[in-house]
Design a protein around this motif. Structure first.
Motif, PDB file in Angstrom:
ATOM      1  N   PHE A   1      21.869  38.591 -80.561  1.00 37.20           N
ATOM      2  CA  PHE A   1      23.210  39.163 -80.474  1.00 37.20           C
ATOM      3  C   PHE A   1      23.823  39.310 -81.860  1.00 37.20           C
ATOM      4  N   GLN A   2      23.575  38.354 -82.741  1.00 39.54           N
ATOM      5  CA  GLN A   2      24.095  38.444 -84.103  1.00 39.54           C
ATOM      6  C   GLN A   2      23.473  39.627 -84.853  1.00 39.54           C
ATOM      7  N   ASP A   3      22.197  39.882 -84.611  1.00 37.91           N
ATOM      8  CA  ASP A   3      21.532  41.032 -85.235  1.00 37.91           C
ATOM      9  C   ASP A   3      22.143  42.343 -84.766  1.00 37.91           C
ATOM     10  N   ALA A   4      22.494  42.408 -83.473  1.00 35.16           N
ATOM     11  CA  ALA A   4      23.132  43.618 -82.943  1.00 35.16           C
ATOM     12  C   ALA A   4      24.518  43.803 -83.548  1.00 35.16           C
ATOM     13  N   LEU A   5      25.206  42.690 -83.789  1.00 36.44           N
ATOM     14  CA  LEU A   5      26.546  42.770 -84.380  1.00 36.44           C
ATOM     15  C   LEU A   5      26.505  43.129 -85.866  1.00 36.44           C
ATOM     16  N   ALA A   6      25.374  42.900 -86.495  1.00 38.55           N
ATOM     17  CA  ALA A   6      25.269  43.166 -87.937  1.00 38.55           C
ATOM     18  C   ALA A   6      25.504  44.635 -88.255  1.00 38.55           C
ATOM     19  N   GLN A   7      25.282  45.504 -87.294  1.00 37.11           N
ATOM     20  CA  GLN A   7      25.489  46.939 -87.509  1.00 37.11           C
ATOM     21  C   GLN A   7      26.961  47.323 -87.404  1.00 37.11           C
ATOM     22  N   GLU A   8      27.783  46.406 -86.884  1.00 34.53           N
ATOM     23  CA  GLU A   8      29.213  46.675 -86.758  1.00 34.53           C
ATOM     24  C   GLU A   8      29.946  46.063 -87.945  1.00 34.53           C
ATOM     25  N   THR A   9      30.848  46.807 -88.534  1.00 32.22           N
ATOM     26  CA  THR A   9      31.580  46.329 -89.712  1.00 32.22           C
ATOM     27  C   THR A   9      33.091  46.275 -89.488  1.00 32.22           C
ATOM     28  N   SER A  10      33.547  46.505 -88.275  1.00 29.26           N
ATOM     29  CA  SER A  10      34.980  46.526 -87.997  1.00 29.26           C
ATOM     30  C   SER A  10      35.522  45.099 -87.851  1.00 29.26           C
ATOM     31  N   TYR A  11      36.847  45.017 -87.799  1.00 27.41           N
ATOM     32  CA  TYR A  11      37.490  43.715 -87.609  1.00 27.41           C
ATOM     33  C   TYR A  11      37.101  43.100 -86.269  1.00 27.41           C
ATOM     34  N   THR A  12      36.997  43.942 -85.241  1.00 24.73           N
ATOM     35  CA  THR A  12      36.646  43.428 -83.923  1.00 24.73           C
ATOM     36  C   THR A  12      35.251  42.815 -83.902  1.00 24.73           C
ATOM     37  N   SER A  13      34.361  43.315 -84.753  1.00 20.17           N
ATOM     38  CA  SER A  13      33.022  42.740 -84.800  1.00 20.17           C
ATOM     39  C   SER A  13      33.065  41.323 -85.368  1.00 20.17           C
ATOM     40  N   ASN A  14      33.943  41.093 -86.338  1.00 24.97           N
ATOM     41  CA  ASN A  14      34.093  39.744 -86.881  1.00 24.97           C
ATOM     42  C   ASN A  14      34.659  38.794 -85.839  1.00 24.97           C
ATOM     43  N   LEU A  15      35.616  39.281 -85.068  1.00 25.88           N
ATOM     44  CA  LEU A  15      36.177  38.466 -83.990  1.00 25.88           C
ATOM     45  C   LEU A  15      35.115  38.198 -82.928  1.00 25.88           C
TER      46      LEU A  15
ATOM     47  N   VAL B   1      26.247  48.515 -73.846  1.00 25.91           N
ATOM     48  CA  VAL B   1      25.220  48.478 -74.895  1.00 25.91           C
ATOM     49  C   VAL B   1      25.841  48.187 -76.256  1.00 25.91           C
ATOM     50  N   ASN B   2      27.119  48.481 -76.394  1.00 26.78           N
ATOM     51  CA  ASN B   2      27.834  48.119 -77.608  1.00 26.78           C
ATOM     52  C   ASN B   2      28.152  46.627 -77.547  1.00 26.78           C
ATOM     53  N   PRO B   3      27.780  45.839 -78.545  1.00 27.53           N
ATOM     54  CA  PRO B   3      27.988  44.389 -78.489  1.00 27.53           C
ATOM     55  C   PRO B   3      29.454  43.980 -78.377  1.00 27.53           C
ATOM     56  N   VAL B   4      30.359  44.774 -78.951  1.00 33.31           N
ATOM     57  CA  VAL B   4      31.787  44.456 -78.849  1.00 33.31           C
ATOM     58  C   VAL B   4      32.264  44.631 -77.416  1.00 33.31           C
ATOM     59  N   THR B   5      31.845  45.720 -76.767  1.00 32.13           N
ATOM     60  CA  THR B   5      32.196  45.945 -75.361  1.00 32.13           C
ATOM     61  C   THR B   5      31.570  44.885 -74.468  1.00 32.13           C
ATOM     62  N   PHE B   6      30.342  44.515 -74.772  1.00 29.93           N
ATOM     63  CA  PHE B   6      29.676  43.459 -74.017  1.00 29.93           C
ATOM     64  C   PHE B   6      30.451  42.147 -74.113  1.00 29.93           C
ATOM     65  N   MET B   7      30.905  41.790 -75.298  1.00 33.48           N
ATOM     66  CA  MET B   7      31.672  40.556 -75.474  1.00 33.48           C
ATOM     67  C   MET B   7      32.992  40.618 -74.708  1.00 33.48           C
ATOM     68  N   SER B   8      33.601  41.784 -74.683  1.00 36.46           N
ATOM     69  CA  SER B   8      34.844  41.950 -73.925  1.00 36.46           C
ATOM     70  C   SER B   8      34.615  41.652 -72.449  1.00 36.46           C
ATOM     71  N   ASN B   9      33.505  42.156 -71.910  1.00 32.21           N
ATOM     72  CA  ASN B   9      33.156  41.883 -70.517  1.00 32.21           C
ATOM     73  C   ASN B   9      32.930  40.392 -70.278  1.00 32.21           C
ATOM     74  N   MET B  10      32.266  39.748 -71.213  1.00 29.11           N
ATOM     75  CA  MET B  10      31.988  38.319 -71.058  1.00 29.11           C
ATOM     76  C   MET B  10      33.262  37.479 -71.117  1.00 29.11           C
ATOM     77  N   LEU B  11      34.219  37.904 -71.935  1.00 24.49           N
ATOM     78  CA  LEU B  11      35.497  37.192 -71.995  1.00 24.49           C
ATOM     79  C   LEU B  11      36.252  37.327 -70.678  1.00 24.49           C
ATOM     80  N   TYR B  12      36.205  38.531 -70.107  1.00 25.79           N
ATOM     81  CA  TYR B  12      36.808  38.723 -68.787  1.00 25.79           C
ATOM     82  C   TYR B  12      36.142  37.807 -67.755  1.00 25.79           C
TER      83      TYR B  12
END
Length: 328
Positions: free
Chosen positions: A183-197, A135-146
């Motif tokens: 997906f971009q709207d979900a990422l807007a709540q994240e402000t870490s470096y990983t969210s930018n990546l 449910v966390n967009p960063v974790t979701f992206m990690s899964n998609m990269l795998y």
């Protein structure tokens, strides 16, 4: 991520097929698993002792698993014989791989096993991910990269199984894959470096999502199994129309290369026939030579001459599969 429910999914998959009176042929490729809760036809643990491998070679857990798989893959031709023998009785063959993605994906054993199966039978890669923890967009992206790395590594039909839909629906993940702005709207709540990546990577994977088969299932309740097998049927059709011709092309190229190498070897042997040179040998010649003096004798050494028969060519020629991945 560990604990996505891969083993439970394989157990549900096996039980579902047995209930449909189409028992699968199951192969366990995880040498470190403590207990298998479903019937298996071939178990790597019967061939390789994982703990002894670790002791003998001084390896850690992942190194022991990888080495065990590499040793097992050297005898995979025997596994293929068993599979082909039972192909008339089992429509599906299920291979349960180790949960550590890198152990199988980026090892020699993974390449050998996948290419051997992929060049012979319709083979489908199944990637199992934990929906509840994505449910966390960063974790979701990690899964998609795998998932993306596995798809392009094996070059086989691919299905993403979003497990644990009994806890949370996978609708949010499907929306993120289909709607870039969501997906971009979900990422807007994240402000870490990983969210930018992650935001940058989402642009790259947008095209990747368009051709991906995604199915939501629950390994606990059995929800989504019908949709899963529908996706498998579509993947098999894709294999027959796109992947199989490519494998046949590669096989023909390899055979032509081998034939060319044999012809070159044959031509080299023919060109060397009769091309021996004269060498001078010294020795004592007995008989009338009472003084025992050394005399020179010329001896010709060669493979043959122009009158020899031509060398014969034979004289030189002697000497639907499912991988399951644990999303990490």
């Amino acid at each position: 991520m560990a604990g996505s429910g891969k083993t439970t999914f394989v157990q549900r998959l096996t039980g579902h097929l047995h209930a449909k009176k189409t028992p699968p042929y199951v192969i366990n490729l995880d040498p470190a698993v403590h207990e298998v809760n479903f019937p298996v036809n071939i178990d790597i643990r019967d061939t390789v002792n994982y703990k002894e491998i670790m002791k003998q070679y001084g390896l850690g857990p992942n190194g022991g698993i990888m080495t065990s798989l590499n040793l097992f893959s050297t005898k995979f031709d025997q596994v293929m014989q068993f599979v082909e023998k039972n192909s008339t009785d089992s429509k599906y063959v299920i291979l349960d791989t180790p949960g550590q993605i890198e152990v199988f994906t980026w090892s020699a054993s993974g390449t050998i096993i996948s290419e051997t199966l992929g060049s012979t039978f319709p083979t489908v890669i199944v990637y199992v991910m934990d929906t509840a923890r994505s449910v966390n967009p960063v974790t979701f992206m990690s899964n998609m990269l795998y998932a993306c790395s596995i798809l392009y590594k094996f070059k086989l039909p691919f299905i993403v199984v979003m497990n644990k839909t009994d806890i949370i629906s996978n609708d949010f993940a499907v929306e993120w894959m289909q709607d870039f702005e969501a997906f971009q709207d979900a990422l807007a709540q994240e402000t870490s470096y990983t969210s930018n990546l992650t935001r940058s990577m989402s642009l790259v994977l947008d095209e990747f999502y368009q051709n991906m088969r995604c199915v939501g299932v629950s390994a606990v309740t059995g929800e989504g199994m019908t949709e899963f097998f529908k996706a498998v049927s579509e993947a098999v059709t894709e294999y027959e129309t796109e992947y199989k011709p490519e494998y046949e092309k590669l096989r023909k190229e390899r055979l032509l290369k081998e034939d060319k190498a044999k012809e070159e070897k044959l031509s080299k042997l023919k060109s060397e026939a009769g091309s021996g040179t004269s060498v001078t040998m010294e020795g004592i010649i007995s008989g009338d030579d009472t003084n025992g003096s050394a005399k020179e004798q010329e001896v010709a050494i060669g493979l043959g001459d122009e009158n020899d028969d031509e060398l014969e060519k034979d004289d030189v020629e002697g000497n639907c599969y499912l991988f399951t991945y644990n999303a990490r």
